[in-house]
Motif scaffolding. Structure first.
Motif, PDB file in Angstrom:
ATOM      1  N   ALA A  85       0.827  -1.212   0.000  1.00  0.00           N
ATOM      2  CA  ALA A  85       0.000   0.000   0.000  1.00  0.00           C
ATOM      3  C   ALA A  85       0.859   1.258   0.000  1.00  0.00           C
ATOM      4  N   HIS A  86       2.012   1.197   0.638  1.00  0.00           N
ATOM      5  CA  HIS A  86       2.913   2.346   0.628  1.00  0.00           C
ATOM      6  C   HIS A  86       3.452   2.614  -0.771  1.00  0.00           C
ATOM      7  N   PHE A  87       3.763   1.559  -1.490  1.00  0.00           N
ATOM      8  CA  PHE A  87       4.306   1.742  -2.843  1.00  0.00           C
ATOM      9  C   PHE A  87       3.216   2.178  -3.826  1.00  0.00           C
ATOM     10  N   GLU A  88       1.989   1.743  -3.586  1.00  0.00           N
ATOM     11  CA  GLU A  88       0.879   2.222  -4.408  1.00  0.00           C
ATOM     12  C   GLU A  88       0.659   3.718  -4.171  1.00  0.00           C
ATOM     13  N   PHE A  89       0.737   4.145  -2.914  1.00  0.00           N
ATOM     14  CA  PHE A  89       0.608   5.562  -2.591  1.00  0.00           C
ATOM     15  C   PHE A  89       1.754   6.358  -3.206  1.00  0.00           C
ATOM     16  N   LEU A  90       2.943   5.788  -3.144  1.00  0.00           N
ATOM     17  CA  LEU A  90       4.116   6.441  -3.727  1.00  0.00           C
ATOM     18  C   LEU A  90       3.908   6.703  -5.208  1.00  0.00           C
ATOM     19  N   ALA A  91       3.414   5.697  -5.929  1.00  0.00           N
ATOM     20  CA  ALA A  91       3.253   5.818  -7.381  1.00  0.00           C
ATOM     21  C   ALA A  91       2.072   6.685  -7.781  1.00  0.00           C
ATOM     22  N   TYR A 124      16.209   0.231  -1.947  1.00  0.00           N
ATOM     23  CA  TYR A 124      16.281  -0.197  -3.340  1.00  0.00           C
ATOM     24  C   TYR A 124      14.883  -0.274  -3.967  1.00  0.00           C
ATOM     25  N   SER A 125      13.896  -0.710  -3.183  1.00  0.00           N
ATOM     26  CA  SER A 125      12.529  -0.783  -3.713  1.00  0.00           C
ATOM     27  C   SER A 125      12.021   0.599  -4.095  1.00  0.00           C
ATOM     28  N   VAL A 126      12.364   1.626  -3.286  1.00  0.00           N
ATOM     29  CA  VAL A 126      11.924   2.989  -3.591  1.00  0.00           C
ATOM     30  C   VAL A 126      12.610   3.502  -4.856  1.00  0.00           C
ATOM     31  N   VAL A 127      13.889   3.205  -5.016  1.00  0.00           N
ATOM     32  CA  VAL A 127      14.591   3.601  -6.244  1.00  0.00           C
ATOM     33  C   VAL A 127      13.917   2.961  -7.459  1.00  0.00           C
ATOM     34  N   MET A 128      13.583   1.689  -7.365  1.00  0.00           N
ATOM     35  CA  MET A 128      12.920   1.009  -8.466  1.00  0.00           C
ATOM     36  C   MET A 128      11.569   1.658  -8.767  1.00  0.00           C
ATOM     37  N   ALA A 129      10.833   2.018  -7.710  1.00  0.00           N
ATOM     38  CA  ALA A 129       9.528   2.664  -7.896  1.00  0.00           C
ATOM     39  C   ALA A 129       9.681   4.007  -8.595  1.00  0.00           C
ATOM     40  N   MET A 130      10.708   4.767  -8.231  1.00  0.00           N
ATOM     41  CA  MET A 130      10.938   6.053  -8.901  1.00  0.00           C
ATOM     42  C   MET A 130      11.314   5.856 -10.363  1.00  0.00           C
ATOM     43  N   MET A 171       7.704  -8.576  -4.893  1.00  0.00           N
ATOM     44  CA  MET A 171       8.062  -7.581  -5.907  1.00  0.00           C
ATOM     45  C   MET A 171       7.283  -7.830  -7.203  1.00  0.00           C
ATOM     46  N   PRO A 172       6.830  -6.758  -7.878  1.00  0.00           N
ATOM     47  CA  PRO A 172       6.200  -6.946  -9.191  1.00  0.00           C
ATOM     48  C   PRO A 172       7.127  -7.742 -10.121  1.00  0.00           C
ATOM     49  N   PRO A 173       6.602  -8.742 -10.824  1.00  0.00           N
ATOM     50  CA  PRO A 173       7.459  -9.623 -11.625  1.00  0.00           C
ATOM     51  C   PRO A 173       8.344  -8.900 -12.629  1.00  0.00           C
ATOM     52  N   ASP A 174       7.837  -7.843 -13.261  1.00  0.00           N
ATOM     53  CA  ASP A 174       8.650  -7.173 -14.270  1.00  0.00           C
ATOM     54  C   ASP A 174       9.820  -6.418 -13.643  1.00  0.00           C
ATOM     55  N   TRP A 175       9.697  -6.024 -12.382  1.00  0.00           N
ATOM     56  CA  TRP A 175      10.815  -5.387 -11.699  1.00  0.00           C
ATOM     57  C   TRP A 175      11.985  -6.347 -11.571  1.00  0.00           C
ATOM     58  N   LYS A 176      11.653  -7.579 -11.308  1.00  0.00           N
ATOM     59  CA  LYS A 176      12.714  -8.580 -11.134  1.00  0.00           C
ATOM     60  C   LYS A 176      13.542  -8.706 -12.405  1.00  0.00           C
ATOM     61  N   GLN A 177      12.902  -8.654 -13.548  1.00  0.00           N
ATOM     62  CA  GLN A 177      13.620  -8.744 -14.816  1.00  0.00           C
ATOM     63  C   GLN A 177      14.454  -7.503 -15.081  1.00  0.00           C
ATOM     64  N   LYS A 178      13.924  -6.335 -14.711  1.00  0.00           N
ATOM     65  CA  LYS A 178      14.599  -5.077 -15.013  1.00  0.00           C
ATOM     66  C   LYS A 178      15.775  -4.778 -14.085  1.00  0.00           C
ATOM     67  N   TYR A 179      15.608  -5.097 -12.806  1.00  0.00           N
ATOM     68  CA  TYR A 179      16.509  -4.533 -11.799  1.00  0.00           C
ATOM     69  C   TYR A 179      17.373  -5.549 -11.061  1.00  0.00           C
ATOM     70  N   LEU A 180      17.293  -6.826 -11.418  1.00  0.00           N
ATOM     71  CA  LEU A 180      18.085  -7.844 -10.745  1.00  0.00           C
ATOM     72  C   LEU A 180      18.885  -8.640 -11.756  1.00  0.00           C
ATOM     73  N   GLU A 181      20.013  -9.145 -11.300  1.00  0.00           N
ATOM     74  CA  GLU A 181      20.808 -10.067 -12.112  1.00  0.00           C
ATOM     75  C   GLU A 181      21.065 -11.333 -11.295  1.00  0.00           C
ATOM     76  N   TYR A 182      20.903 -12.460 -11.934  1.00  0.00           N
ATOM     77  CA  TYR A 182      21.021 -13.732 -11.222  1.00  0.00           C
ATOM     78  C   TYR A 182      22.485 -14.128 -11.098  1.00  0.00           C
ATOM     79  N   LEU A 183      22.887 -14.487  -9.884  1.00  0.00           N
ATOM     80  CA  LEU A 183      24.276 -14.867  -9.618  1.00  0.00           C
ATOM     81  C   LEU A 183      24.460 -16.370  -9.464  1.00  0.00           C
ATOM     82  N   GLY A 184      23.343 -17.099  -9.446  1.00  0.00           N
ATOM     83  CA  GLY A 184      23.425 -18.526  -9.159  1.00  0.00           C
ATOM     84  C   GLY A 184      23.173 -18.796  -7.691  1.00  0.00           C
TER      85      GLY A 184
END
Length: 279
Positions: A85-91, A124-130, A171-184
């Motif tokens: 709800a905080h991130f919805e308010f933020l956006a 980091y979540s707030v940066v992604m939201a911005m 986390m919203p699924p598309d954020w995971k694709q945009k903002y994360l890299e898999y290390l194994g």
């Protein structure tokens, strides 16, 4: 190894130190829980008894040891996109308001503080939201986030930006694709561009906050005031409200008592408060 069980006097001393140094209230009925946590800590630190540990923690120049003890006693658990709800308010409200204000003031500066940052999941979540809200225009802004905590190990983990996958479950699924890299090994790292926008610093919220420049558009101080007594909570909320820009917002945790925030700020919705804007 000698007996590491907490006795009554040692338990009381540990509670006193946690409150005196960091404003943290250790419940009187938590002795068995703390006993287990302390044994785990002492197996790593090499202290042979609780008495030895407390003696060293009280010594001048060993605040780092006391911080490590308190970190092991507290629950430093967070995850990405916590309290949606905080991130919805933020956006939907905060960032649109802020965008209009920046245009009106011809400013590029967005000031946000994650005041109990743990290992950086919130910041980091707030940066992604911005980045989601501003899109390509985000690059035109000066939008770094200050992330502070007393837990030095958590701050180091945050600066590294590596987390197990369960921390991204909300986390919203598309954020995971945009903002994360898999290390194994079920581990992801926040991409460099997002990590560059968060500055991690040690800060004790119960001490004077004069070193901070203030005029923050958003302060997040979520799920930390539950550890403080009433006087410490009121002092902290007063300090945070003074550091907000006119029209700025304070987010607290849904488990935090909102009474003091209502004294200094206008409540907008549960756990969200706003400082009056200049007329």
């Amino acid at each position: 190894m000698e007996n590491t069980d907490l006795v009554g006097a040692e338990f009381d001393e540990l509670r006193r130190l946690a409150h005196q140094k960091f404003g943290i209230i250790v419940p009187a009925n938590a002795q068995s829980f703390l006993d287990s946590r302390l044994r785990g800590f002492m197996s790593m630190s090499g202290h042979s008894s609780v008495a030895e540990l407390l003696h060293e923690a009280r010594s001048d120049g060993r605040e780092d040891l006391l911080i490590n003890v308190v970190e092991h006693l507290s629950t430093n658990h967070s995850y990405f996109y916590r309290e949606p709800a905080h991130f919805e308010f933020l956006a939907k409200r905060l960032l649109p308001e802020l965008s209009e204000r920046l245009k009106r003031d011809r400013s590029r500066d967005i000031r946000i503080w994650s005041a109990a940052a743990a290992a950086g999941e919130e910041a980091y979540s707030v940066v992604m939201a911005m980045r989601e809200f501003f899109g390509p225009h985000y690059q035109d802004l000066d939008a770094g986030i200050l992330a502070t905590d007393i837990a030095t190990a958590a701050l180091r983990r945050g600066a590294l930006g590596e987390y197990k996958s369960d921390l991204f479950r909300h986390m919203p699924p598309d954020w995971k694709q945009k903002y994360l890299e898999y290390l194994g090994d079920d581990t992801y790292r926040v991409i460099q561009a997002v990590r560059d926008d968060v500055m991690f610093r040690w800060l004790n919220l119960t001490e004077p906050l004069d070193k901070l420049r203030g005029r923050y558009h958003l302060i997040l101080c979520r799920n930390v005031m539950i550890y403080f007594d009433d006087a410490t909570r009121e002092n902290l909320v007063r300090n945070l409200s003074n550091l907000l820009a006119p029209g700025g917002y304070l987010f607290i945790g849904h488990t935090d008592n909102p009474d003091h925030a209502r004294i200094y700020l206008d409540q907008i919705q549960p756990a969200i408060f706003r400082k009056k804007a200049k007329t």
